[in-house]
Design an enzyme around this catalytic site. Structure first.
Site, PDB file in Angstrom:
ATOM      1  N   SER A   1       0.828  -1.202   0.000  1.00 15.10           N
ATOM      2  CA  SER A   1       0.000   0.000   0.000  1.00 15.10           C
ATOM      3  C   SER A   1       0.864   1.255   0.000  1.00 15.10           C
ATOM      4  O   SER A   1       1.979   1.258   0.527  1.00 15.10           O
ATOM      5  CB  SER A   1      -0.856  -0.022   1.264  1.00 15.10           C
ATOM      6  OG  SER A   1      -1.376   1.254   1.518  1.00 15.10           O
TER       7      SER A   1
ATOM      8  N   TYR B   1      -1.525   0.206  10.194  1.00 15.04           N
ATOM      9  CA  TYR B   1      -1.806  -0.489   8.932  1.00 15.04           C
ATOM     10  C   TYR B   1      -0.602  -0.374   7.986  1.00 15.04           C
ATOM     11  O   TYR B   1      -0.099  -1.367   7.466  1.00 15.04           O
ATOM     12  CB  TYR B   1      -3.063   0.107   8.276  1.00 15.04           C
ATOM     13  CG  TYR B   1      -3.241  -0.321   6.838  1.00 15.04           C
ATOM     14  CD1 TYR B   1      -3.624  -1.618   6.536  1.00 15.04           C
ATOM     15  CD2 TYR B   1      -2.996   0.569   5.791  1.00 15.04           C
ATOM     16  CE1 TYR B   1      -3.760  -2.023   5.216  1.00 15.04           C
ATOM     17  CE2 TYR B   1      -3.138   0.171   4.470  1.00 15.04           C
ATOM     18  CZ  TYR B   1      -3.517  -1.121   4.183  1.00 15.04           C
ATOM     19  OH  TYR B   1      -3.645  -1.516   2.878  1.00 15.04           O
TER      20      TYR B   1
ATOM     21  N   LYS C   1       2.342  -3.249   6.428  1.00 12.31           N
ATOM     22  CA  LYS C   1       2.712  -3.443   5.016  1.00 12.31           C
ATOM     23  C   LYS C   1       4.224  -3.251   4.839  1.00 12.31           C
ATOM     24  O   LYS C   1       4.873  -4.008   4.106  1.00 12.31           O
ATOM     25  CB  LYS C   1       1.931  -2.474   4.127  1.00 12.31           C
ATOM     26  CG  LYS C   1       0.416  -2.716   4.124  1.00 12.31           C
ATOM     27  CD  LYS C   1       0.067  -4.019   3.430  1.00 12.31           C
ATOM     28  CE  LYS C   1      -1.418  -4.315   3.465  1.00 12.31           C
ATOM     29  NZ  LYS C   1      -1.792  -5.591   2.849  1.00 12.31           N
TER      30      LYS C   1
END
Ligand code: UDP
Length: 323
Positions: free
Chosen positions: A117, A141, A145
């Site tokens: 991402s 988050y 990643k």
């Protein structure tokens, strides 16, 4: 024909990739725990309803199906939730990816496409942001990643894996045939929330922050059509199987729209007006994210074919009113 195993194939992006794989004649296997995906999104392939935590079961699937390549979409994706419940994200994203990689190692499968991402960049210094920018995620988050990307890099160094990490910018739209579309249980994304407001399912749309250092004070994002992104996965896969080098690639169009511009376009496309409320910033949002897509064009020869905010909104709207 090539065998491809897709984790998270019942989710939004995974199911669009499964559709493209199926149409192109690949043999598709899917692992999904159906915690956020849905069965009716799976148009092709054989589905195993499994959690990646269950390493032994995943291993039996790998040994039975014998895929040449894995496409790993499964994971938790809501930025704000990751700020409130980081452990869920470290467990689901990092922990389960490690389980999957261990199973792959045992089954001797070493080609891996990872759903990364743009959140790995945090607040980038250079816009459009190139892949060489430092990874400084500003929410859990994005951290998960970036951590997985680091693990993949180390495994590639050790000669254990070949991988492409695709760094998605803001994925939007639905496949034009209208059989599948965004199937989130928790609708947090701007375009989808604006469509819900247009439909009357939300009383108003809130803009999260109007004091950002951008031209109209709202955040700018690089929206990419889901089928263009799906195509990037097929190209990345073929590239790896041709002996291509492991690396991370941005997936975006290289231009951006502000929150206000998106809202205006949603009103125009849907021909519906709705109430918009200016609210406070949402935690974890960088002001501007736009991809430098030079590398993916060069390495994979990827070409955007649906670079149109109107088209993304139109297909998502058609899906929304049908469902
Ligand atoms: N956003 C907003 N109102 C909403 C949903 C999102 O103002 O109801 C903003 C959000 O703060 C961000 C942009 O829209 O600046 C895109 O958010 P989204 O959740 O769609 O994607 P993200 O960029 O977080 O992956």
């Amino acid at each position: 024909m090539l065998k491809v195993l897709v984790t998270g194939g019942a989710g939004y992006i995974g199911s669009h990739v499964v559709k493209l794989l199926g149409e192109r004649g690949y043999q598709v296997g899917i692992i999904d725990n159906l915690s956020s995906g849905s069965l009716k999104q799976v148009l092709y392939g054989k589905l195993w309803v499994l959690d990646l935590k269950e390493r032994e079961k995943v291993l039996s699937v790998l040994k039975e199906f014998k895929p040449e390549v894995l496409l790993h979409f499964a994971g938790s994706i809501v930025v704000e939730e990751s700020v409130k419940d980081p452990l869920k994200y470290y467990e689901n994203n990092v922990g389960n990816t490690i389980e999957l990689l261990c199973a792959m190692k045992e089954a001797k499968i070493n080609n891996f496409i990872f759903s990364s991402s743009a959140a790995v960049y945090g607040i980038p210094e250079i816009i459009p942001v190139p892949e060489t920018a430092e990874l400084r995620p500003i929410n859990p988050y994005g951290q998960t990643k970036a951590m997985i990307e680091k693990i993949l890099e180390d495994l590639a160094q050790a000669g254990e894996i070949n991988y492409i990490s695709l760094r998605y910018f803001n994925v939007a739209g639905a496949d034009r045939e209208g059989k599948i579309g965004p199937n989130y249980r928790q609708v947090t994304h701007l375009i989808l929330r604006a469509l819900k407001a247009a439909k009357g399912e939300l009383p108003f749309l809130e803009i999260y922050g109007t004091d950002y250092p951008t031209s109209d004070g709202t955040c700018i994002r690089d929206y990419i059509y889901v089928m263009d992104l799906a195509e990037a996965h097929l190209l990345a896969m073929e590239y790896l199987l041709d002996g291509g080098k492991s690396m991370a690639l941005n997936c975006g169009y290289g231009r951006g729209f502000s929150v206000r511009e998106v809202i205006e376009e949603v009103k125009r496309v849907t021909k519906r007006d709705f109430k918009v409320v200016e609210g406070r910033r949402r935690p974890g949002d960088p002001p501007i994210l736009i991809a430098d897509n030079t590398k993916i064009k060069e390495i994979l020869n990827w070409r955007p074919t649906y670079d149109s905010l109107e088209y993304m909104i139109k297909t998502a709207w058609e899906w929304e009113i049908k469902n």
